[in-house]
Design a protein around this motif. Structure first.
Motif, mmCIF file in Angstrom:
data_model
loop_
_atom_site.group_PDB
_atom_site.id
_atom_site.type_symbol
_atom_site.label_atom_id
_atom_site.label_comp_id
_atom_site.label_asym_id
_atom_site.label_seq_id
_atom_site.Cartn_x
_atom_site.Cartn_y
_atom_site.Cartn_z
ATOM 1 N N THR A 205 48.264 41.496 40.337
ATOM 2 C CA THR A 205 47.053 41.001 41.202
ATOM 3 C C THR A 205 46.205 42.095 41.545
ATOM 4 N N VAL A 206 45.055 41.896 41.871
ATOM 5 C CA VAL A 206 44.311 43.014 42.105
ATOM 6 C C VAL A 206 43.069 42.519 42.909
ATOM 7 N N VAL A 207 42.497 43.443 43.769
ATOM 8 C CA VAL A 207 41.190 43.402 44.223
ATOM 9 C C VAL A 207 40.463 44.488 43.929
ATOM 10 N N GLY A 208 39.024 44.374 43.663
ATOM 11 C CA GLY A 208 38.121 45.655 43.318
ATOM 12 C C GLY A 208 36.946 45.599 44.116
ATOM 13 N N THR A 209 36.493 46.875 44.321
ATOM 14 C CA THR A 209 34.977 46.888 44.891
ATOM 15 C C THR A 209 33.919 46.794 44.002
ATOM 16 N N ASP A 210 34.115 45.824 43.143
ATOM 17 C CA ASP A 210 32.712 45.328 42.201
ATOM 18 C C ASP A 210 33.189 43.903 42.045
ATOM 19 N N SER A 211 32.199 43.243 42.060
ATOM 20 C CA SER A 211 32.138 41.835 42.129
ATOM 21 C C SER A 211 32.641 41.147 40.757
ATOM 22 N N HIS A 212 32.607 41.945 39.720
ATOM 23 C CA HIS A 212 32.876 41.419 38.394
ATOM 24 C C HIS A 212 34.315 41.851 38.071
ATOM 25 N N THR A 213 34.882 42.391 39.101
ATOM 26 C CA THR A 213 36.612 42.453 38.890
ATOM 27 C C THR A 213 37.407 41.174 38.282
ATOM 28 N N THR A 214 36.480 39.978 38.586
ATOM 29 C CA THR A 214 37.033 38.633 38.068
ATOM 30 C C THR A 214 37.167 38.853 36.713
ATOM 31 N N MET A 215 36.593 39.572 35.873
ATOM 32 C CA MET A 215 36.864 39.679 34.378
ATOM 33 C C MET A 215 38.160 39.675 33.969
ATOM 34 N N ILE A 216 38.969 40.127 34.802
ATOM 35 C CA ILE A 216 40.558 40.374 34.442
ATOM 36 C C ILE A 216 41.382 39.075 34.891
ATOM 37 N N ASN A 217 40.648 37.969 35.219
ATOM 38 C CA ASN A 217 41.102 36.576 35.188
ATOM 39 C C ASN A 217 41.358 36.097 33.931
ATOM 40 N N GLY A 218 40.501 36.407 33.036
ATOM 41 C CA GLY A 218 40.541 36.217 31.533
ATOM 42 C C GLY A 218 41.877 36.394 30.814
ATOM 43 N N LEU A 219 42.601 37.417 31.581
ATOM 44 C CA LEU A 219 44.058 37.993 31.012
ATOM 45 C C LEU A 219 45.056 37.060 31.704
ATOM 46 N N GLY A 220 44.848 36.268 32.744
ATOM 47 C CA GLY A 220 45.735 35.733 33.442
ATOM 48 C C GLY A 220 46.115 36.114 34.779
ATOM 49 N N VAL A 221 45.448 37.356 35.017
ATOM 50 C CA VAL A 221 45.495 38.226 36.472
ATOM 51 C C VAL A 221 44.601 37.507 37.603
ATOM 52 N N VAL A 222 45.284 37.258 38.635
ATOM 53 C CA VAL A 222 44.601 36.950 39.763
ATOM 54 C C VAL A 222 43.992 38.075 40.333
ATOM 55 N N GLY A 223 42.471 37.934 40.917
ATOM 56 C CA GLY A 223 41.764 39.170 41.341
ATOM 57 C C GLY A 223 40.493 38.745 41.440
ATOM 58 N N TRP A 224 39.910 39.432 42.318
ATOM 59 C CA TRP A 224 38.104 38.999 42.622
ATOM 60 C C TRP A 224 37.717 40.351 43.502
ATOM 61 N N GLY A 225 36.325 40.490 43.390
ATOM 62 C CA GLY A 225 35.809 41.599 43.986
ATOM 63 C C GLY A 225 35.650 41.434 45.642
ATOM 64 N N VAL A 226 35.892 42.442 46.265
ATOM 65 C CA VAL A 226 35.820 42.401 47.577
ATOM 66 C C VAL A 226 34.719 43.684 48.042
ATOM 67 N N GLY A 227 34.394 43.777 49.336
ATOM 68 C CA GLY A 227 33.711 44.878 49.738
ATOM 69 C C GLY A 227 34.587 46.086 49.824
ATOM 70 N N GLY A 228 33.900 47.305 49.859
ATOM 71 C CA GLY A 228 34.764 48.483 50.098
ATOM 72 C C GLY A 228 35.411 48.489 51.321
ATOM 73 N N ILE A 229 34.966 47.850 52.184
ATOM 74 C CA ILE A 229 35.664 48.170 53.625
ATOM 75 C C ILE A 229 36.955 47.142 53.771
ATOM 76 N N GLU A 230 36.929 46.152 53.005
ATOM 77 C CA GLU A 230 38.200 45.352 52.946
ATOM 78 C C GLU A 230 39.157 45.955 51.904
ATOM 79 N N ALA A 231 38.549 46.341 50.807
ATOM 80 C CA ALA A 231 39.562 47.161 49.901
ATOM 81 C C ALA A 231 40.426 48.393 50.596
ATOM 82 N N GLU A 232 39.300 49.157 51.481
ATOM 83 C CA GLU A 232 40.015 50.033 52.292
ATOM 84 C C GLU A 232 41.387 49.643 53.103
ATOM 85 N N ALA A 233 41.182 48.477 53.554
ATOM 86 C CA ALA A 233 42.118 47.862 54.557
ATOM 87 C C ALA A 233 43.418 47.392 53.656
ATOM 88 N N VAL A 234 43.142 46.806 52.551
ATOM 89 C CA VAL A 234 43.980 46.655 51.518
ATOM 90 C C VAL A 234 44.926 48.019 51.130
#
Length: 900
Positions: A205-234
């Motif tokens: 599973t993944v979050v990324g600081t780019d909204s198109h992080t969702t591309m990885i959903n095509g491979l069966g990986v749950v993940g999506w884009g978040v803001g940089g400040i949310e990513a820093e908290a993670v």
């Protein structure tokens, strides 16, 4: 990644070729009668697994697990859901600002007498440097080398800072520039689908600081884009909190027809889901049609989840997922683990799998999809190829409020001559001045890339050429693409048409198209032509691609090549010739379009696992320029007051261990009054820094020449530039200054028109707080935390809008800016708001008692008359309320860490 407890007794064993491994069994929950887990959507099952595995009674509680196990499709409760992903992925435009924030947090901890090494990622973080290369050189064999040299010349200070971060922080790796595009590197190399850590197997599973992080959903990986400040908290070990989502099932059946590409399918899906309305929802694809589309096709659809508004566009793990891992050179041990784990957990889809129970559904017959483009201003505005000429001509005279260009009939015949080296062309409305094969959306897909190459080969054989005024470029998302294009014998043909490789990065898709040749720019500007760009990207918002290009169309790579040859969008490619061949006969698109059989044969012959293994074995080494970089070392970054790239941000100035009480917003002025679909590109542009803009004047005053300004995106480590660049988009329409485009506003009460930054600073000196008022879909587009950071630093206390896009609303909360939503049926126009009024919002710790609290807004008109309307405070969860009361995520997290 393991939980400290196992309260549900769900730990189970799985046999693999590498021996026994443990996993947290979802079936155990159903066996205990906790919930009907087997019929949950696959995406919800994975969210449930991460909660079950990491349930510790604190960050994730037993109640969280039970609520997810009992998720009811038609009665989804708006409960707060904690999500602790396995990893974080960054690109450099948003990743370097994350590093700046982490470095600033270390400095703040040191000033308070703490250990700065407390600030360190606790989950793996990968930063792929892909956003900084620009298309300065094109259409020549040495374009790649020249663009790389220019990239390093412009960005050496940023790259030195990145090398410092790589050494200073643990769990932080960098994929150097010139290696590929973040989401394609993630798809082809970084993603594991299933992790194995400390003897426990679990989903990637993944979050990324780019909204198109969702591309990885095509491979069966749950993940999506978040803001940089949310990513820093993670990164720092905090859960990401979201409202438990509804899941929309999208059924696919049938198969694509001859001549239809994955891009055409994706643009159709985008249009359908935008119409459906899926903002803040999961979309999950199902049905037998999934077996008829490749993994790369799925990734193209998943990539554009931000364009259709969903949090994710998820494709479950199936045989094609495992086969893709093999085709891209992953180890056989990993492939076996993925298949066995997914089957044991009920996460493996087959055509015989019972359909999950969804909140709502829609369906698409793949056989009904037709060749399409999208534009000229939004990715959801699909245009069938058969209607492209008609649509473009209608857009020329359509009002700007209807996403047209507002030309008068007498303007339609304008034309300009372009002369160079004894050659002359005539440019008219629709002239294609940029044709770019760009973006991981499509360059990750061998079918459309080889399709473009085969089309180019046939075009060259017919004697077709691209007009000299077209700026052509090829920017693959990984070096593997160049390998298989060359192996298939089509790279030479692409180069013959001007599609030389210009870089391995996002380029035109994010606005790094580089300058147009001056003679072309002058011609376009002299007659105010509606020039066009055709690109294989995912976004085409106003002002994003190039300052001189007003009409931007998204298209498949083969169509990009076709429109480059045609040289205009004012053409019907289904019945008009692309050009005249060397034999003097007209050549039509149908004459050079490759068949599906030709494309599949090229894929089978030329796309091989060893190509992926060879390129990715050295992907972190970087070029000689990267390896030669030396810089500072140590736990604390030595900030340089003279730097125009990296500055310590002001977020932690005067930081205290206890937050200050929330102050009401008294007699605020409107900094900007906007309509619908204001994007994060409008709020915080990533592209060109104009010479006579507040940011341009700031750089000029510090001795920086215009040619060295670089892009806004590369300056995100410097708050002084980025604050000046907030609301600086050249196509921004502020209704306080009707009829004018750009980053200007009107200061009140004197009514003076000035740059938005200058007005904000004047209001600040007067002690006047600010608000922004907007229409629907405020903050559409990239997960650009500077759109929120810049708003805060301008003095904006609140944004009142009809609706918000998910990531930007979250970013506003994360920076301590209050998102407020008009109640249904109301907006600025219906309330008679002109933007000349003053606004008082009695927000306080006491008034914010629960999520989505209703608050009054008291308005005073210029004549002293007043009225009040209500808004909903879009603090959607208790955690968001907590963050807002602390002034944002980072102060809240830092206080928690220091107390611990």
């Amino acid at each position: 990644m393991q939980a400290s407890k196992n309260p549900f007794g769900a730990l189970a064993e799985l046999d693999t070729d590498e021996g026994k491994v443990h996993y947290y069994s979802l079936a155990a929950l159903e066996q205990q009668g906790i919930g009907a887990v087997s019929r949950l959507p696959f995406s919800i099952k994975i969210m449930l697994e991460q909660a079950l595995r990491q349930c510790d009674g604190f960050a994730i509680t037993e109640d969280d697990v039970v609520r997810l196990a009992q998720w009811r499709a038609t009665d989804v409760k708006p409960d707060e859901l904690p999500f602790k992903p396995a990893r974080v992925i960054l690109q450099d435009y948003s990743g370097i600002p994350c590093l700046v924030d982490l470095a600033a947090m270390r400095s703040a901890v040191a000033r308070l007498g703490g250990d700065p090494k407390q600030i360190n990622p606790v989950v793996p973080v990968d930063m792929v440097i892909d956003h900084s290369v620009q298309v300065d050189y094109f259409g020549r064999p040495d374009a790649l080398q020249l663009n790389i040299a220019k990239e390093f010349e412009r960005n050496i200070e940023r790259y030195q800072f990145s090398r410092w971060g790589q050494k200073a922080f643990k769990n932080f790796s960098v994929v150097p520039p010139g290696s590929g595009i973040v989401h394609q590197v993630n798809l082809e190399y970084l993603a594991r689908v299933v992790w194995l850590k400390d003897g426990v197997a679990f989903p990637d599973t993944v979050v990324g600081t780019d909204s198109h992080t969702t591309m990885i959903n095509g491979l069966g990986v749950v993940g999506w884009g978040v803001g940089g400040i949310e990513a820093e908290a993670v990164m720092l070990g905090q859960p990401l909190y979201i409202v438990t989502p509804e899941v929309i099932g999208f059924k696919l059946y049938g198969a694509l027809r001859e001549g239809v590409t994955a891009t055409d399918l994706t643009l159709t899906v985008v249009q359908m889901l935008r119409k459906k309305g899926v903002v803040e929802k999961f979309v999950e694809f199902y049905g037998a049609g999934l077996s008829n589309i490749s993994l790369a096709d799925r990734a193209t659809i998943a990539n554009m989840a931000p364009e259709y508004g969903a949090t994710m566009g998820y494709f479950p793990i199936d045989a094609e997922s495992v086969n893709y891992l093999r085709r891209t050179g992953r180890s056989e041990a990993l492939c076996q683990l993925v298949e066995r784990y997914a089957k044991a957990q009920g996460l493996f889809r087959t055509d015989e799998s019972p359909d999950p129970i969804f909140t709502d559904t829609l369906e698409l017959d793949l056989g009904s999809v037709e060749p399409s483009l999208a534009g000229p201003k939004r990715p959801q505005d699909r245009v069938p190829l058969t209607k492209m000429k008609e649509s473009f001509r209608a857009a020329l005279t359509a009002p700007t409020k209807d996403r047209g260009f507002g030309l008068k009939e007498e303007d339609l015949t304008r034309a300009a001559k372009v002369r160079y080296n004894g050659h002359e062309d005539t440019l008219r409305h629709g002239a294609v001045v940029i044709a770019a094969i760009t973006s991981c959306t499509n360059t990750s897909n061998p079918s459309v890339m080889l399709g473009a190459g085969l089309l180019a080969k046939k075009a060259v054989e017919k004697g077709l050429r691209v007009p000299k005024y077209v700026k052509t470029s090829l920017a693959p998302g990984s070096k593997v693409v160049t390998d298989y294009l060359a192996d298939a014998g089509v790279l030479d043909a692409l180069e013959a048409l001007g599609f030389n490789v210009v870089g391995y990065g996002c380029t035109t898709c994010i606005g790094n198209s580089g300058p147009l040749p001056q003679v072309v720019a002058d011609a376009v500007q002299s007659q105010n032509l509606v020039a066009a760009a055709v690109l294989s990207g995912n976004r085409n918002f106003e002002g994003r691609i190039n300052p001189y290009v007003k009409a931007n169309y998204l298209a498949s790579p083969p169509l990009v090549v076709a429109y480059a040859i045609a040289g205009t969008t004012d053409i019907d490619l289904t019945c008009e010739p692309l050009g005249i061949g060397s034999d003097g006969r007209p050549v039509y698109l149908r004459d050079i379009w490759p068949s599906q059989q030709e494309i599949q044969e090229a894929i089978q012959k030329s796309v091989r696992p060893e190509m992926f293994r060879r390129q990715y074995a050295v992907v972190t080494q970087g070029s000689p320029q990267w390896q030669a970089i030396t810089g500072v070392e140590g736990d604390l970054y030595p900030w340089d007051e003279n730097s125009t790239y990296i500055q310590e941000p002001p977020y932690f100035e005067g930081f205290t261990l206890s937050p200050q009480p929330i102050q009401p917003i008294l007699n605020a002025r409107v900094l900007g009054l906007f309509g619908d679909s204001i994007t994060t590109d409008h709020i915080s542009p990533a592209g060109d820094i104009a010479l006579n803009s507040p940011a341009g004047r700031y750089l000029t005053a510090r001795g920086v020449k215009k040619e060295d300004f670089n892009q806004y995106g590369t300056r995100r480590g410097n708050d002084r530039i980025m604050t000046r660049g907030t609301f600086a988009n050249i196509r921004l329409k502020n209704l306080l200054v009707p009829g004018v485009e750009g980053g200007v506003t009107r200061h009140f009460p004197d009514g003076e028109v000035m740059d938005i930054y200058d007005a904000a600073m004047k209001y600040k000196s007067e002690g006047v707080p600010l608000i922004v008022i907007a229409g629907k879909e405020y903050g559409t587009g990239s997960s650009r935390d500077w759109a929120a950071k810049g708003s805060l630093l301008l003095g904006v206390r609140a944004v009142i809008a009809e609706s918000f896009e998910r990531i930007h609303r979250s970013n506003l909360v994360g920076m301590g800016v209050l998102p407020l939503q008009f109640v249904a049926g109301q907006n600025a126009e219906s309330l008679g708001i002109t933007g000349r009024e003053t606004f008082t919002i009695p927000v306080s710790d006491e008034s914010l008692r629960e999520p989505r609290q209703t608050l009054p807004v008291h308005v005073t008109r210029e004549d002293g008359a007043g009225f009040t309307f209500n808004v909903v405070a879009r603090l959607d969860t208790p955690v968001e309320m907590h963050y807002y009361k602390h002034g944002g995520i980072l102060p809240a997290v830092l206080r928690e860490m220091l107390r611990a």
